[in-house]
Design an enzyme around this catalytic site. Sequence first.
Site, PDB file in Angstrom:
ATOM      1  N   HIS A   1      28.873  44.970  31.535  1.00 45.40           N
ATOM      2  CA  HIS A   1      29.757  45.077  30.381  1.00 45.40           C
ATOM      3  C   HIS A   1      29.904  46.515  29.906  1.00 45.40           C
ATOM      4  CE1 HIS A   1      29.172  40.558  29.284  1.00 45.40           C
ATOM      5  NE2 HIS A   1      29.916  40.754  30.336  1.00 45.40           N
TER       6      HIS A   1
ATOM      7  N   CYS B   1      44.746  46.485  51.905  1.00 50.47           N
ATOM      8  CA  CYS B   1      44.377  46.582  50.485  1.00 50.47           C
ATOM      9  C   CYS B   1      42.882  46.819  50.319  1.00 50.47           C
ATOM     10  CB  CYS B   1      44.807  45.327  49.724  1.00 50.47           C
ATOM     11  SG  CYS B   1      44.069  43.797  50.298  1.00 50.47           S
TER      12      CYS B   1
END
Length: 757
Positions: free
Chosen positions: A368, A683
């Site tokens: 986080h 990608c």
Amino acid sequence: MPLSAAASAREILVNLHDVMAARSNAQAKLNSVVNIIGEALDSEVCSIYLLREGVLELFATRGLAQEAVHVTKLAMGEGLVGTIAEGGEVLNLDEAASHPDFAYKPETGEDRYHSFAGVPIIRRERSVGVLAVQHTESRKYADVEIEALQTVAMVLSELIANAGLIDQATGPGERAQSTAAIRLQGQKLVDGMGAGAAVYHQPRITIEHTVAEDTDAERHRVYAAFDKMREQIDRITREAEFGVGGEHDEVLATYKMFAYDEGWSRRINEAIDSGLTAEAAIERVQQRTRQRMRQIDDPLLADRMHDLEDLSNRLLRIVSGQMGTAAQMGLRQDTILIARNLGPAELLEYDKRRLKGVILEEGSLTAHVTIVARAMGVPVLGRVRDVRRTIAEGDMLLLDVTEGNVFVRPSASMEEAFDARLALRQKRKAAYAALRDVAPETKDGHRVTVMVNAGLRDDVAALDLTGADGIGLFRTEFQFLVSATLPQRERQQRLYKEVLDAAGERPVIFRTVDIGGDKALPYLTHDNGDEENPAMGWRALRLALERDGLMKAQARALLEAAAGRTLSVMFPMVSEAWEFDEAKALFEAQRDWMNKRGRKLPDRIRYGAMLEVPSLAYQLDLLLPNVDFVSIGTNDLTQFLFAADRANPKLAERYDWLSTSILRFLKQVVGPTRDAGVALAVCGEMGGRPLEAMALIGLGIDRLSITPAAVGPIKAMVRSLDRAAISDEMDRLLATPPRDMRAALSEWAERHSVELA
């Protein structure tokens, strides 16, 4: 008889309190302690080992030969005792001699004892000794007995530290062992460069008293601390300034949820009931959290445990009255912040004008604090070892996350090199910014499509900053990874719509959730047990097809979000054509369901598959008629082709995207897709490196989806490249491969003035 209830731990602490209050010397007190514990646990042996001069010395025992006291010594990592101290782990064995680390010490007379349990004695987050019990009967000690041992070990740490019986540790802020310039390496979490003085996030809080005099009073102290902590968290999350909404909002909401977790506060109260002070109870629960973190292989679960650790630190500072962190005291100069780990709220308390970077001893890409730091624009380097031993408070630091380095106490020449690199970085950044509105077109007029990879709502801003053609890979699983619970369909739909709105007319390719395996979620379990090879395990499309409710909800969310426009969706880790067909059929069924109910639908749906598993390349004839586009995921593809874990540093040299095997494999895919009229893109990270991207263009791949930071360098390379020339060169090199393909391509690029910087 084992302990019948946790209350017995309190009885032990009451007796220990009397021992600690006595006027006897430390040795006599330890002798009393082993007798009290041995009797309480009905254990024939109880021993205390303390860290002295780098080795673990038997300091007191009940049951072992007294002649062994101060004679028996074990190195860290030696025997069961050394293993406990080194790893900070608990051992609970019904047959000690069968453990591979068992080391017999004949002078102790311990050969007749079978069962063994030991816990580390922790002081300032490091092992300073071991408390162990043994019994002739072969049995494992009950959980409540282990809990009692751990509680007693905490009290012992206070006794032995006050008596000066253990080696002293160097803490943050004290002088590092060396004053020489050194370089430390770590994991790149948030890209960037910064220079400043080293500042430790928080001083260590030393718990002076562990045994409670009045448990009711301690409980009230904790209640008051919880109230104050929750007020702080509410204020911090309310006042956080990011400009626009993003995933950091969900991160802070999850963090706030932990602050109000009743289970956490209940565990602290239970520790107080056992006889600990408020500070000791918080630390006791925090120690359990750290032990759990060491046992968790899943980095996402560990990230959530880090949030709880961060809150524990905050609560401990409040209840102890030691409120000061570097944030509260204020940053007086340009600063590189150092911490073992940080919670998102902790980072938000710092003055962004002075905070030039963060160094973490732990940390991860999905943590986080990483997400919030990215939103703040603060560079972060994680997983840096030996920080506390090598960096002192105030040391000058040069942080270069791009290279994964931090220079400590740099020399004048290091500072000059850093300044030059920073100036060059800024110059290149300006040059790349000038290319924002310039098309990536080769010298011979061939247009290359350059898109960006994304996974957070904030990442969409990179389209305008870089001038990219669109989003070639939007990783939808990021929303699942930062959430404490399964995101509901409405939340998913809102995110996807916001991404499409922000992208405008530029295309966005959504990849359905790639979770499971090494990206396990705490709220989503399966019964396949521990996987030895999670990267090749029950994950991505395999999991989604089994848990079709998850995929149906995501399909509905995507269809609703793309109403009135084109929806591009691709499925990850397709290994056989039938898997793609099933996933596509599931989406089509959801579209039919919505259509029958008069819901608004996308004008068009483009379906794609990720080619990451080599087996799919041998079913292209079955896949291509049903697919609109194919995206090659070079990260997983390469490790599967080489059977080489890309996270294993010993295999780094075997993991080269410019190997002949990889390039020939890709060439075999280019032909059939081109003939079928199916768009082909790369990608993976390979496409974001100029030399590798040059080779891809030479193979015939002209669609790249890369990190936003790579768009400028790739545009510059493309505009300096002659596509026809590199195509001819790739044909020649693959026909007669050189020993070193990378060197050959680098030499060719230099001769043809291809910009690779």
